[in-house]
Design a protein around this motif. Structure first.
Motif, PDB file in Angstrom:
ATOM      1  N   VAL A 116       0.865  -1.175   0.000  1.00  0.00           N
ATOM      2  CA  VAL A 116       0.000   0.000   0.000  1.00  0.00           C
ATOM      3  C   VAL A 116       0.901   1.224   0.000  1.00  0.00           C
ATOM      4  O   VAL A 116       1.780   1.353   0.865  1.00  0.00           O
ATOM      5  N   GLU A 117       0.694   2.101  -0.980  1.00  0.00           N
ATOM      6  CA  GLU A 117       1.395   3.377  -0.969  1.00  0.00           C
ATOM      7  C   GLU A 117       0.426   4.463  -0.510  1.00  0.00           C
ATOM      8  O   GLU A 117      -0.703   4.534  -0.995  1.00  0.00           O
ATOM      9  N   ILE A 118       0.870   5.267   0.430  1.00  0.00           N
ATOM     10  CA  ILE A 118       0.132   6.463   0.819  1.00  0.00           C
ATOM     11  C   ILE A 118       0.710   7.619   0.014  1.00  0.00           C
ATOM     12  O   ILE A 118       1.923   7.871   0.057  1.00  0.00           O
ATOM     13  N   VAL A 119      -0.150   8.275  -0.725  1.00  0.00           N
ATOM     14  CA  VAL A 119       0.276   9.401  -1.547  1.00  0.00           C
ATOM     15  C   VAL A 119      -0.424  10.661  -1.044  1.00  0.00           C
ATOM     16  O   VAL A 119      -1.511  10.599  -0.464  1.00  0.00           O
ATOM     17  N   ALA A 120       0.232  11.790  -1.252  1.00  0.00           N
ATOM     18  CA  ALA A 120      -0.330  13.065  -0.794  1.00  0.00           C
ATOM     19  C   ALA A 120       0.140  14.166  -1.726  1.00  0.00           C
ATOM     20  O   ALA A 120       1.252  14.118  -2.256  1.00  0.00           O
ATOM     21  N   SER A 121      -0.710  15.160  -1.914  1.00  0.00           N
ATOM     22  CA  SER A 121      -0.377  16.290  -2.779  1.00  0.00           C
ATOM     23  C   SER A 121      -0.379  17.574  -1.966  1.00  0.00           C
ATOM     24  O   SER A 121      -1.338  17.870  -1.249  1.00  0.00           O
ATOM     25  N   LEU A 143       5.242   3.856   2.047  1.00  0.00           N
ATOM     26  CA  LEU A 143       5.016   2.580   1.380  1.00  0.00           C
ATOM     27  C   LEU A 143       4.985   1.491   2.438  1.00  0.00           C
ATOM     28  O   LEU A 143       5.967   1.290   3.165  1.00  0.00           O
ATOM     29  N   ILE A 144       3.846   0.804   2.537  1.00  0.00           N
ATOM     30  CA  ILE A 144       3.675  -0.285   3.488  1.00  0.00           C
ATOM     31  C   ILE A 144       3.894  -1.594   2.747  1.00  0.00           C
ATOM     32  O   ILE A 144       3.198  -1.889   1.760  1.00  0.00           O
TER      33      ILE A 144
END
Length: 234
Positions: A116-121, A143-144
């Motif tokens: 799982v990738e945590i993305v943020a803008s 990134l998990i």
């Protein structure tokens, strides 16, 4: 000018501050900025352990003026096996189920895993150009790394993502035709240095990613395979 851009981007990463639009930035300059940001983060003690590939869904390319994906570093400080994540000051975070590859001798794959990738803008409302996304750390936050998957048939892997009021499905082929294709494409991306033995590469989201908030529980499950449960906290 470039130093001011770098300082502003680092401040946004540290504090969650919003970034102004940067319409004069071109793709080559964005990757130059990204290289300087990696240098500055390395000086702070972050060590690059791999890369993320973004915009691997070809269906989104025309809308963003793209003809290829983007890439960004993954650091030892953003890679984790912890399933309980503090979102902290991350602006408008989203959750992407992905297939993560361990590279033996590029492009050979030593192992594969659910991730799982945590993305943020840092651009309000996720309104940005691909060039701004490259400069904004490739949108990478965390990134998990989850359970391992067989390395064969990755394009056919089917996943389901479920969380509060949300459910969707995807498959490995959604990432540039499959994780192996995404990995092979990495060598041709602007600014990409050779992939070293032992690098970790996460190959792009398999679904349209949902926005996430603290105090949620999200489950990514593979058909006839493992699952990865992630919980969020402030």
């Amino acid at each position: 000018m470039e130093d001011r851009r770098v300082d502003r981007l680092l401040d946004a990463r540290d504090t969650g501050a919003r970034l102004p639009r940067d319409p004069d930035l071109d793709l080559d300059a964005a990757y130059v900025l990204a290289a300087e940001l990696e240098h500055r983060l390395t000086e702070r003690g972050n060590r690059r352990v791999g890369r993320k590939i973004g915009f691997t869904n070809r269906g989104a390319w025309d809308a963003h003026g793209l003809d290829r994906p983007i890439w960004a570093p993954v650091y030892d400080t953003t890679l984790t096996r912890c399933r309980s994540l503090s979102l902290g000051a991350l602006p408008e975070p989203r959750l992407e189920p992905e297939i993560v590859l361990g590279v033996s001798r590029y492009p050979e794959i030593a192992w594969a895993a659910l991730g799982v990738e945590i993305v943020a803008s840092h651009h309000q409302g996720w309104r940005f150009s691909p060039r701004e996304a490259v400069a904004d750390f490739g949108l990478h936050a965390m990134l998990i790394l989850g359970p391992q998957l067989p390395v064969d048939g990755l394009a056919d892997v089917e996943v389901a993502l479920s969380g509060p009021g949300f459910s969707t499905t995807g498959r490995g082929a959604n990432a540039l035709g499959g994780p192996r294709h995404a990995l092979a494409a990495l060598a041709d991306l602007p600014g990409a240095i050779p992939v070293a033995d032992g690098e970790i590469v996460t190959t792009g989201t398999l679904v349209d990613p949902p926005w996430i908030e603290p105090d949620q529980r999200w489950t990514v499950s593979v058909t006839h395979g493992p699952e990865l449960i992630v919980t969020t906290r402030p």
